[in-house]
Design a protein around this motif. Structure first.
Motif, PDB file in Angstrom:
ATOM      1  N   ALA A  53      41.542  45.293  37.422  1.00 42.00           N
ATOM      2  CA  ALA A  53      42.450  45.341  36.277  1.00 42.00           C
ATOM      3  C   ALA A  53      43.772  46.008  36.634  1.00 42.00           C
ATOM      4  O   ALA A  53      44.820  45.675  36.071  1.00 42.00           O
ATOM      5  N   ALA A  54      43.736  46.950  37.583  1.00 42.29           N
ATOM      6  CA  ALA A  54      44.944  47.669  37.990  1.00 42.29           C
ATOM      7  C   ALA A  54      45.644  47.009  39.178  1.00 42.29           C
ATOM      8  O   ALA A  54      46.613  47.568  39.703  1.00 42.29           O
ATOM      9  N   ASP A  55      45.150  45.839  39.610  1.00 46.23           N
ATOM     10  CA  ASP A  55      45.736  45.108  40.744  1.00 46.23           C
ATOM     11  C   ASP A  55      45.718  45.927  42.033  1.00 46.23           C
ATOM     12  O   ASP A  55      46.659  45.878  42.838  1.00 46.23           O
ATOM     13  N   VAL A  56      44.647  46.683  42.224  1.00 49.49           N
ATOM     14  CA  VAL A  56      44.458  47.429  43.467  1.00 49.49           C
ATOM     15  C   VAL A  56      43.559  46.606  44.384  1.00 49.49           C
ATOM     16  O   VAL A  56      42.473  46.174  43.982  1.00 49.49           O
ATOM     17  N   LEU A  57      44.008  46.365  45.594  1.00 48.24           N
ATOM     18  CA  LEU A  57      43.252  45.566  46.553  1.00 48.24           C
ATOM     19  C   LEU A  57      41.940  46.277  46.871  1.00 48.24           C
ATOM     20  O   LEU A  57      41.944  47.412  47.363  1.00 48.24           O
ATOM     21  N   SER A  58      40.805  45.626  46.578  1.00 46.94           N
ATOM     22  CA  SER A  58      39.522  46.313  46.710  1.00 46.94           C
ATOM     23  C   SER A  58      38.409  45.324  46.998  1.00 46.94           C
ATOM     24  O   SER A  58      38.531  44.123  46.751  1.00 46.94           O
ATOM     25  N   VAL A  59      37.301  45.857  47.514  1.00 44.56           N
ATOM     26  CA  VAL A  59      36.116  45.055  47.800  1.00 44.56           C
ATOM     27  C   VAL A  59      34.919  45.994  47.840  1.00 44.56           C
ATOM     28  O   VAL A  59      35.047  47.162  48.215  1.00 44.56           O
ATOM     29  N   TRP A  60      33.755  45.502  47.414  1.00 46.07           N
ATOM     30  CA  TRP A  60      32.546  46.315  47.502  1.00 46.07           C
ATOM     31  C   TRP A  60      31.502  45.552  48.308  1.00 46.07           C
ATOM     32  O   TRP A  60      31.542  44.335  48.417  1.00 46.07           O
ATOM     33  N   TRP A 109      35.651  49.811  48.906  1.00 44.24           N
ATOM     34  CA  TRP A 109      36.811  50.034  49.768  1.00 44.24           C
ATOM     35  C   TRP A 109      38.075  49.703  48.995  1.00 44.24           C
ATOM     36  O   TRP A 109      38.154  48.652  48.342  1.00 44.24           O
ATOM     37  N   LEU A 110      39.074  50.577  49.084  1.00 43.55           N
ATOM     38  CA  LEU A 110      40.376  50.371  48.454  1.00 43.55           C
ATOM     39  C   LEU A 110      41.457  50.322  49.529  1.00 43.55           C
ATOM     40  O   LEU A 110      41.422  51.104  50.489  1.00 43.55           O
ATOM     41  N   PHE A 111      42.422  49.407  49.362  1.00 42.48           N
ATOM     42  CA  PHE A 111      43.547  49.269  50.286  1.00 42.48           C
ATOM     43  C   PHE A 111      44.845  49.282  49.476  1.00 42.48           C
ATOM     44  O   PHE A 111      44.921  48.681  48.403  1.00 42.48           O
ATOM     45  N   TRP A 112      45.865  49.949  50.007  1.00 40.65           N
ATOM     46  CA  TRP A 112      47.142  49.989  49.299  1.00 40.65           C
ATOM     47  C   TRP A 112      48.258  50.400  50.257  1.00 40.65           C
ATOM     48  O   TRP A 112      48.021  50.864  51.367  1.00 40.65           O
ATOM     49  N   TRP A 113      49.484  50.186  49.793  1.00 43.64           N
ATOM     50  CA  TRP A 113      50.685  50.627  50.493  1.00 43.64           C
ATOM     51  C   TRP A 113      51.435  51.601  49.589  1.00 43.64           C
ATOM     52  O   TRP A 113      51.353  51.514  48.364  1.00 43.64           O
ATOM     53  N   GLY A 114      52.168  52.522  50.182  1.00 44.63           N
ATOM     54  CA  GLY A 114      52.993  53.432  49.389  1.00 44.63           C
ATOM     55  C   GLY A 114      52.190  54.562  48.773  1.00 44.63           C
ATOM     56  O   GLY A 114      51.261  55.108  49.380  1.00 44.63           O
ATOM     57  N   ASP A 115      52.540  54.907  47.520  1.00 44.86           N
ATOM     58  CA  ASP A 115      51.895  56.023  46.833  1.00 44.86           C
ATOM     59  C   ASP A 115      50.421  55.727  46.565  1.00 44.86           C
ATOM     60  O   ASP A 115      50.029  54.578  46.331  1.00 44.86           O
ATOM     61  N   ASP A 116      49.618  56.785  46.583  1.00 43.04           N
ATOM     62  CA  ASP A 116      48.189  56.631  46.321  1.00 43.04           C
ATOM     63  C   ASP A 116      47.953  56.199  44.878  1.00 43.04           C
ATOM     64  O   ASP A 116      48.653  56.659  43.960  1.00 43.04           O
TER      65      ASP A 116
END
Length: 275
Positions: free
Chosen positions: A62-69, A81-88
């Motif tokens: 829902a928050a558009d955070v790149l993720s997979v379980w 697992w969460l993946f992102w760029w920039g601020d946490d």
């Protein structure tokens, strides 16, 4: 540039590619969360409110955070697992309090093969949701756009099937190779199909998305007025775009779609051969 400067007499306008660059890994960060659940009673369908992993995963979507379980080889243990760029991202808002953080990393520390594989799966999850919002369905590794009931079944480019393979090119470029194929025409189930299954003397075969399982339609239907059905649909809508009318498949319409109590929401399908 004239054709005399090109060895084979062709120009760039005549060239095509099925390889596309999706992202630059420079600056990427990731974090792994784990949860040790019960070793019995396997999950048969999402119970997001009762499952810390699925609850957190749905919040990330829902928050558009790149993720997979994924499941761990230890019984009952699963990872997010969460993946992102920039601020946490805001972990306090996304992650269930029963999950514990066991590993994090960033681009400077390098990406292991395991980490890259899970990143590719997270990107595939994102592509799947985007394509489903545009009327596609997944059948195994293929994404197919079903024909509408009134649409003539002829060869059209918009009904070609596609699949994606991911790889890292150079030091940091995530690329995808797109494979295009022509498959047998597919059509979504309509309200008339359960009646046909009840009246037919032979089994009415169907294909189940997303894994392409073969099944038999029994004719048993469930409406939104049935509370367990409503709960089941609401659970699945957190992971897959679901709407009443396939034509209304734009993301902004999905959020505003209301289900009528007498709407056909689910059907019964038998998978596998009876013993």
């Amino acid at each position: 540039m004239s054709s005399c400067f090109v060895p084979n007499g062709a120009s760039l306008e005549d060239c095509h590619s099925n390889i596309f660059c999706l992202a630059d890994l420079t600056g990427i960060k990731w974090r792994r969360f784990v949860w040790q659940g019960p070793t019995s009673s396997p999950i048969l369908f999402p119970v997001t409110e009762e499952d810390p992993i699925l609850c957190s995963f749905s919040r990330c979507l829902a928050a558009d955070v790149l993720s997979v379980w994924r499941r761990h080889h230890t019984p009952g243990r699963r990872e997010l697992w969460l993946f992102w760029w920039g601020d946490d991202p805001s972990f306090a808002e996304l992650i269930h309090n029963e999950l514990s953080s066991e590993e994090d990393g960033e681009w400077e520390s390098g990406l292991s093969y395991e980490c890259r594989t899970l990143l590719f799966k997270a990107i595939h999850n994102l592509l799947e949701r985007c394509l489903m919002n545009r009327g596609f369905v997944r059948v195994g590794k293929w994404f197919v756009k079903p024909y509408q009931k009134e649409e003539k079944i002829i060869n059209k480019s918009e009904h070609l099937s596609c699949s994606f393979t991911f790889f890292v090119h150079g030091d940091s470029n995530v690329c995808t190779s797109v494979e295009i194929a022509q498959h047998q025409p597919l059509q979504r189930l309509g309200e008339e199909h359960p009646s046909l299954a009840q009246q037919s003397s032979s089994p009415l075969q169907v294909i189940l998305s997303p894994y392409g399982l073969n099944g038999t339609l029994t004719g048993q239907t469930f409406k939104m007025s049935d509370h367990p059905t409503q709960k089941l649909i609401e659970e699945w809508r957190q992971f897959y775009p679901i709407c009443l009318n396939p034509k209304e498949s734009q993301e902004d319409k999905l959020e505003d779609t209301d289900w009528e109590d007498d709407s056909l929401a689910a059907v019964e399908v038998l998978v596998g051969k009876a013993s």
